[in-house]
Design an enzyme around this catalytic site. Structure first.
Site, PDB file in Angstrom:
ATOM      1  CB  CYS A   1      -2.001   4.724   4.266  1.00  0.00           C
ATOM      2  SG  CYS A   1      -3.443   3.982   3.492  1.00  0.00           S
ATOM      3  CB  SER A   2      -0.227   0.871   6.524  1.00  0.00           C
ATOM      4  OG  SER A   2      -1.263   1.432   7.323  1.00  0.00           O
ATOM      5  CB  CYS A   3      -4.659  -0.666   2.573  1.00  0.00           C
ATOM      6  SG  CYS A   3      -5.316   1.018   2.587  1.00  0.00           S
TER       7      CYS A   3
ATOM      8  CB  CYS B   1      -0.909   0.013   1.230  1.00  0.00           C
ATOM      9  SG  CYS B   1      -1.839   1.555   1.389  1.00  0.00           S
TER      10      CYS B   1
END
Lengths: 105, 112, 196
Positions: free
Chosen positions: C107-109, C104
């Site tokens: 962000c950090s999905c 991702c």
């Protein structure tokens, strides 16, 4: 929105060549910078959701199709043999121009 | 504008470092921040996109210097102030809290 | 990081904000602890490993999984509904020609409700910036050396779907039981930064 209306209003389908927006908005967006202004291929319709750009600004947002769009690394970075598939809202996409549609990924 | 979070394809970042046997959280407060954010989103104080937006609007140098959950906490406090839940001074503890007993014993939250 | 002064300071600030929100009726007594417990008891890489092994052993499950992961993981008692709302899961499978890896960049999905928290490296700028541009180089740093003719597909989780990779079943595992096979699958394998 009712699913039948989504189906009628999806602008793209798998196999379509699309060009991403080159706009660099001031607000939150989910079109990564490295994928802007690039031609890719729709590989899947991945559901329907309100545009993140709208939700981040406190708007309810129009529900619209979200697509998996596949790009060739060479088109993103100028080289590389891999592909990158990014999930993009319909608002970020335009049909690729005719000459771009004939190109191969 | 492209924001500091939008790093895909950027050059200059170092080799990826793995942490062997990494725990889910490195300190109790990180878990608290995660739970706090979930609670506030569920209550509709703000939504997930507003939360991401608040992280992305961090000054780039602060963003890069902050740990993952430090960014989250910065975004939470930014949004609580923006939504009028509390003033920045209240959130920072500068005005002190009224005398209601602190419901969380400090020892429960001590870093491990 | 544990126990240093910076961490102690932010722990105090977090505690203060929690107390303030409880006062204002935005947090219930004990809610934070309950949510932490639920989070830690929720997702786990074991869930992903069970799905992968079922796909290895059952071609029909494998095909259904790639076509509609949300419906198919319910067959093994799992779901993507553990978070704020059910998220779409997209499962991609490695084969002799193609290797998949997930990131991702914005962000950090990550499929937390299914697989638990993501590792710190997954959230790092180093991984997020570099794997879309030079996946072969990044995989090499993880010790994964793919044949030169293996196609690499990177998936950037930029919107609503979350992704999981089905690694290739290792050779020499014909006689393995289901639980032995589950033990082979790692979290990195489910992200695509390890062979299995």
């Amino acid at each position: 929105m009712h699913p039948a209306i989504w189906l009628m209003t999806d602008r793209f389908a798998p196999g379509d060549r699309v060009r991403t927006s080159s706009r660099d908005p001031e607000w939150h967006t989910r079109l990564p910078r490295y994928t802007r202004g690039v031609v890719g291929e729709v590989v899947e319709v991945a559901g329907h959701h309100p545009l993140a750009d709208d939700r981040a600004r406190g708007r309810s947002g129009r529900e619209q199709a979200v697509y998996h769009v596949r790009f060739a690394a060479a088109d993103l970075f100028g080289d590389g043999t891999h592909s990158v598939t990014v999930e993009l809202w319909e608002d970020y996409l335009e049909p690729a121009a005719d000459h771009e549609r004939e190109m191969t990924a | 504008m492209s924001r500091i979070n939008d790093v895909g394809g950027m050059v200059g970042f170092p080799a990826v470092l793995e942490e062997p046997d990494e725990p889910p959280f490195h300190a109790d407060w990180e878990a608290h921040v995660l739970a706090l954010n979930a609670a506030l989103i569920r209550r509709g104080v703000y939504n997930l996109d507003e939360f991401r937006d608040a992280i992305e609007r961090m000054p780039p140098a602060d963003y890069l210097a902050a740990s993952y959950y430090e960014r989250w906490f910065a975004a939470i406090t930014t949004l609580l102030a923006a939504k009028g839940v509390a003033t920045a001074a209240e959130l920072a503890g500068q005005e002190g809290l009224p005398t209601a007993a602190d419901p969380v014993a400090p020892s429960d939250l001590a870093d491990d | 990081m544990s126990g240093d002064h910076g961490s102690a300071a932010i722990a105090g600030r977090v505690r203060h904000v929690e107390a303030l929100l409880e006062q204002r009726g935005l947090l219930d007594d004990g809610e934070i602890d309950r949510r932490i417990d639920e989070f830690l008891a929720g997702g786990s890489p074991i869930n992903g490993a069970r799905i992968v092994v079922r796909a290895w052993l059952d071609a029909g499950f494998h095909d259904r999984l790639l076509a509609d992961a949300n419906a198919t993981i319910r067959e093994v008692g799992l779901s993507m509904a553990g978070g704020l709302q059910e998220q779409r899961l997209k499962v991609v499978a490695n084969n002799e020609q193609e290797h998949n890896v997930v990131v991702c960049t914005l962000c950090s999905c990550y499929p937390i409700a299914l697989l638990g928290p993501s590792p710190s490296w997954y959230k790092s700028e180093a991984y997020r910036s570099r794997v879309v541009r030079d996946p072969r180089g990044v995989l090499h740093e993880f010790g994964l050396k793919l044949p030169a003719d293996t196609r690499i597909s990177v998936w950037d989780a930029s919107a609503e779907s979350r992704y999981m990779v089905v690694p290739r079943r290792p050779t020499g595992t014909d006689g393995f039981s289901e639980s032995e096979l589950v033990g082979l699958v790692t979290r990195k394998g489910l992200i695509g930064t390890a062979a299995v």
